[in-house]
Design a protein around this motif. Structure first.
Motif: not given
Ligand code: DAH
Length: 340
Positions: A219, A223-224, A227, A241-242, A256
């Motif tokens: 995960f 996320k990275q 972003m 924001r997630l 997101m």
């Protein structure tokens, strides 16, 4: 009569004109209704029968010659006038050529492709007309999942197994069925839903799906990646924001949001007065989806995401009504000329 004709033939040979106007005056003098040549035709009635053939032929030749001569004189001036005006003013603007411009949705799709290409994602395509397996079943949608409802999906009337894809997630399945991991790909495309058309929704829209399958994908990688994408797309200061969410084909799942660039977070009708705009769904690919495509879920993990191109384009260009994308109004489209 024959003498008069011969005299006119000789005269016409020597005609000269100093301008287009003068050439036109000659046409009137010889060829108009009351002109010299026409008057001869009027007199033809009085020519004796035995000469009619010969004189008629001569008259016709005379008329043709006069036309030819005067046309020649005139055409010389047409060219002359263009040539001389060009010589006078070489900076004269040429005709305005209307160049086309890329559609804003194509511009943003290309930017998305570029951003992901920089971190090793390749691009693939899938069909818009899909079957239930690729659009729903293989993605772990149960038989009674509400997204299969007739209200959302355009089914083909004669065969409920065939439908217009409701999302580009179908291309994940097609890719996993045919490609051995590692897979790092995005799938842009058009999708269809039976929605009422409004400023925020349309029955045709565009998505880009992303899929990354390999050993040890976590995960944190998801996320990275997202972003990185948000900052490349909207700028370094963009907030994201997630939120936890649910999709049948990912576990865990998230959505997101990015800070609303239209109102700056204050609240507007685009962000439903929250200051945030949802731009994508994402998650870790559900083991069932991997197994449905013949990928060993003990060995491989992966993440997936799907984003709406319209929403991202509206944010980037501050467009408040999604219907503008499909109306082909040149006043709207020409604002994007020069962008790729
Ligand atoms: N297919 C979803 C939709 O159209 C979006 C989506 C969510 C795609 C999560 C994904 C994902 O790949 O992991 O709403």
């Amino acid at each position: 009569m024959i003498d008069r004709i011969n005299r006119l033939v000789a005269e016409i040979d020597t005609l000269k004109a100093g301008s287009l106007d003068e050439a036109e005056q000659l046409r009137v003098k010889y060829l108009s209704k009351k002109g010299f040549v026409s008057v001869l035709f009027d007199d033809f009635k009085s020519v004796p029968a035995e000469l009619k053939r010969e004189v008629g032929q001569m008259l016709n030749d005379l008329k043709n010659k006069a036309h030819q001569k005067i046309d020649e004189l005139k055409s010389g001036f047409d060219q002359g006038s263009i040539a001389s005006s060009v010589n006078q003013d070489l900076t004269r603007p040429v005709h305005n050529i209307q160049t086309g411009s890329r559609h804003p949705l194509s511009i943003v799709r290309n930017q998305i492709i570029d951003i992901f290409a920089r971190i090793g994602f390749t691009v693939a395509d899938g069909p818009e007309i899909e079957d239930d397996w690729h659009n729903f079943s293989a993605l772990n949608f149960t038989a009674d999942h509400p997204a299969r409802d007739m209200q959302d999906t355009f089914f083909i009337a004669t065969n409920p197994d065939i439908l217009l894809r409701t999302h580009t997630s179908s291309v994940q399945i097609r890719t996993m069925e045919t490609t051995k991991p590692p897979i790092r790909m995005i799938f842009p495309g058009r999708v269809f839903r039976n929605e009422a058309i409004s400023a925020r929704a349309h029955c045709i829209f565009h998505q880009v799906e992303g899929l990354y399958i390999d050993k040890h994908v976590s995960f944190a990688d998801l996320k990275q990646t997202l972003m990185y994408f948000a900052k490349e797309m909207f700028g370094e200061n963009t907030q994201i924001r997630l939120r936890p969410s649910y999709f049948p084909f990912t576990e865990p799942s998230g959505e997101m949001d990015v800070s609303c660039l239209i109102c700056g977070g204050v609240g507007c009708n685009i962000c439903k007065y929250t200051g945030w705009v949802e731009i994508l769904g994402c998650g870790m690919v559900d083991p069932n989806a991997l197994e449905n495509c013949g990928i060993d879920s003990q060995t491989y993990t992966g993440f997936a995401f799907g984003m709406g191109i319209e929403r991202i384009t509206m944010l980037k260009y501050q467009i408040r009504d999604l219907r503008l994308f499909y109306e082909n109004d040149l006043r709207f489209l020409q604002q994007f000329s020069g962008a790729f």
